[in-house]
Design a protein around this motif. Structure first.
Motif, short mmCIF file in Angstrom:
data_model
loop_
_atom_site.label_atom_id
_atom_site.label_comp_id
_atom_site.label_asym_id
_atom_site.label_seq_id
_atom_site.Cartn_x
_atom_site.Cartn_y
_atom_site.Cartn_z
N SER A 116 0.66 -1.28 -0.03
CA SER A 116 0.04 -0.05 -0.12
C SER A 116 0.89 1.28 -0.07
O SER A 116 0.33 2.17 -0.25
CB SER A 116 -0.94 0.02 1.13
OG SER A 116 -0.08 0.19 2.50
N CYS A 117 2.40 1.05 0.10
CA CYS A 117 3.00 2.42 0.14
C CYS A 117 4.41 2.16 0.02
O CYS A 117 5.05 1.11 0.20
CB CYS A 117 2.69 3.02 1.49
SG CYS A 117 3.96 4.48 1.66
N ASP A 118 5.08 2.93 -1.16
CA ASP A 118 6.21 2.96 -1.36
C ASP A 118 7.22 3.83 -0.36
O ASP A 118 7.04 5.07 -0.64
CB ASP A 118 6.88 3.38 -2.68
CG ASP A 118 8.00 3.36 -3.23
OD1 ASP A 118 8.80 3.30 -2.46
OD2 ASP A 118 8.29 3.63 -4.22
N ILE A 119 7.92 3.36 0.58
CA ILE A 119 8.36 4.38 1.57
C ILE A 119 9.56 5.16 0.85
O ILE A 119 10.06 6.11 1.67
CB ILE A 119 8.86 3.49 2.78
CG1 ILE A 119 10.02 2.25 2.51
CG2 ILE A 119 7.61 3.11 3.69
CD1 ILE A 119 10.53 1.75 3.77
N PHE A 120 9.98 4.78 -0.30
CA PHE A 120 11.17 5.70 -0.72
C PHE A 120 10.56 6.74 -1.73
O PHE A 120 11.16 7.36 -2.31
CB PHE A 120 12.02 4.70 -1.65
CG PHE A 120 12.98 4.09 -0.46
CD1 PHE A 120 13.95 4.99 0.48
CD2 PHE A 120 13.04 2.72 -0.44
CE1 PHE A 120 14.81 4.38 1.39
CE2 PHE A 120 13.55 2.05 0.87
CZ PHE A 120 14.61 2.73 1.54
N ASP A 121 9.36 6.80 -1.95
CA ASP A 121 8.54 7.75 -2.71
C ASP A 121 7.99 8.78 -1.83
O ASP A 121 6.85 8.16 -1.24
CB ASP A 121 7.50 7.02 -3.91
CG ASP A 121 7.24 8.04 -4.84
OD1 ASP A 121 7.47 9.20 -4.92
OD2 ASP A 121 6.17 7.80 -5.36
N GLY A 122 8.31 9.88 -1.78
CA GLY A 122 7.74 10.88 -0.82
C GLY A 122 8.45 12.24 -0.98
O GLY A 122 9.03 12.49 -1.85
N GLN A 123 8.37 12.81 -0.01
CA GLN A 123 9.04 14.04 0.14
C GLN A 123 9.54 14.69 1.64
O GLN A 123 9.07 13.95 2.54
CB GLN A 123 7.94 15.41 -0.19
CG GLN A 123 6.80 15.30 0.84
CD GLN A 123 5.67 16.16 0.62
OE1 GLN A 123 5.71 17.10 -0.22
NE2 GLN A 123 4.33 16.00 0.99
N TRP A 124 10.64 15.60 1.74
CA TRP A 124 11.06 15.88 3.14
C TRP A 124 10.24 17.01 3.52
O TRP A 124 9.76 17.97 3.02
CB TRP A 124 12.40 16.46 2.72
CG TRP A 124 13.47 15.30 2.35
CD1 TRP A 124 13.54 14.92 1.27
CD2 TRP A 124 14.12 14.38 3.57
NE1 TRP A 124 14.75 13.99 1.22
CE2 TRP A 124 14.89 13.73 2.64
CE3 TRP A 124 14.19 14.50 4.62
CZ2 TRP A 124 15.69 12.49 3.13
CZ3 TRP A 124 14.97 13.40 5.51
CH2 TRP A 124 15.57 12.71 4.52
N VAL A 125 9.65 16.97 4.80
CA VAL A 125 8.84 17.96 5.32
C VAL A 125 9.43 18.52 6.55
O VAL A 125 10.28 18.01 7.28
CB VAL A 125 7.51 17.29 5.52
CG1 VAL A 125 6.81 16.83 4.45
CG2 VAL A 125 7.40 16.06 6.63
#
Length: 404
Positions: free
Chosen positions: A78-87
């Motif tokens: 359900s989620c690709d932990i290496f596709d995201g953003q820095w917040v």
């Protein structure tokens, strides 16, 4: 660049491995209920990083010789932990405080070397569509109890290794006993190419350096039976010497007069993969391969005036990221044909955002900088970006299938 001549990797052999020998105190187990968010994964492909043959770069994909689709763990879907953003995460602090850990090489210790800004420490990685648990050193030590973990590769893996050692040390009540209180070990073994550096004599009798693409680097017998192995290689393949490729690569007694680095790199990875398949007991040992960590030189490379000083904010626009590295395409191709279960830590995209996280001029103290500056825009300040790599490693190991 890993080949920075004055860089700390030249000192790697003197504290070549740090061993934690730690006896876990049983009351830790009474606090072991895990309320961390469930981490799950998909095979979704970031649009800015297309891959051939539908090969996904997702975080903990386990790759082997059968079709990739059949090798994906379905409960990580359900989620690709290496596709995201820095917040920005104003409410939290680094896993260990700047300047607090004695195991950090001076060249990674930006705080000690006078870096004045600290916003780069207030960013956390947020995957699209899920949360990842914050690193918990006590729980990590429970997972490592009675086990040996080894990082094998170049000084970017040393970066990651020091980060983990410091994060675990921070979780101890009595930090003076870091070498005595645990029954596990966490080692770093320097092997920047994974294959063997060599020498041969040319027709004039001159000894020349080569790289044996068909032979694993000789330290393999120091880690082949470890419980967890984290491999990497990449940055040394961009060195001028290997880039030219003339009379440098060797297989058996054959020295190539010319071989493209991309071809040599893939040959080396195939040698590594063949060795892993033949020598690593996958029922005991969990193998990870960490992907390429992005550099951010501008105006030249490490030895030609390249710089990244003054960068205090990450890239926020995905369109400004670099093309997906050719080395990772080669790696993914090799991993897809392996028999051994390999967890692919694809940190390439997440590091590409972080142009602010490198030591730059703060790889040296102020007095050393007066004698000339070579900027480091490849490695990472500690605390810093590699702490997140270990957070993701912790999240993956926390899953039941990697914890037993």
């Amino acid at each position: 660049m890993d080949s920075l001549k004055n860089f700390s990797e030249s000192r790697a052999h003197y504290y070549f491995t740090i061993l934690f020998t730690l006896i876990l105190i049983f009351f830790f187990f009474s606090a072991s209920n895990d309320t961390s968010p469930v981490v799950s994964y998909t095979t979704s492909l970031p649009p800015s990083h297309p891959h051939p043959n539908n090969l996904s770069p997702f975080s903990s994909q386990v790759l082997s010789g059968a079709s990739l689709a059949s090798k994906v763990h379905n409960n990580f879907d359900s989620c690709d932990i290496f596709d995201g953003q820095w917040v920005v995460d104003e409410g939290s602090s680094p896993v260990y405080e700047p300047g607090s850990c004695p195991f950090i090489d001076d060249a990674f210790n930006c705080f000690k070397n006078g870096r004045p800004d600290s916003d780069y420490l207030r960013l956390k990685w947020k995957p699209h569509g899920c949360e990842i648990p914050r690193f918990d050193g006590v729980k990590m030590m429970k997972m490592l109890s009675g086990k040996r973990m080894v990082f094998v590769g170049d000084s970017l893996n040393r970066n990651m290794w020091e980060s983990l050692v410091c994060a675990l040390r921070e979780s101890l009540v009595d930090k003076k006993n870091v070498f005595e209180d645990f029954n596990c070990s966490i080692d770093f073994i320097r092997s920047p190419f994974l294959v063997q550096e060599w020498k041969f004599s040319d027709k004039a009798g001159t000894r020349r350096e080569t790289l044996r693409l068909d032979m694993m680097e000789g330290s393999y017998n120091k880690y082949h039976d470890a419980d967890i192995i984290v491999f990497n290689t990449g940055h040394w393949w961009t060195h001028q010497k290997t880039f030219k490729g003339k009379y440098y690569f060797q297989e058996g007694n054959h020295v190539y007069s010319k071989l493209e680095v991309a071809d040599a790199y893939k040959k080396a990875l195939k040698t590594w993969a063949k060795w892993v398949d033949a020598n690593v007991n996958s029922s005991r040992t969990q193998v990870f391969f960490r992907g390429y960590s992005a550099s951010h030189f501008k105006g030249g490379q490490w030895n030609s005036g390249g710089s990244c000083d003054g960068e205090t904010k990450p890239i926020t626009n995905e369109t400004q990221l670099s093309p997906y590295p050719w080395m990772m395409r080669a790696l993914e191709s090799v991993l897809s044909k392996m028999k051994t279960r390999v967890v692919y830590l694809n940190i390439t995209k997440m590091t590409d955002y972080r142009k602010d996280g490198h030591p730059s001029i703060f790889r040296q103290s102020a007095s050393e900088r007066m004698n000339g500056i070579i900027q480091d825009c490849s490695h990472w300040c500690l605390p810093g970006v590699p702490d997140t790599w270990n957070q993701l490693l912790y999240a993956i190991l926390s899953r039941k299938k990697f914890n037993g």
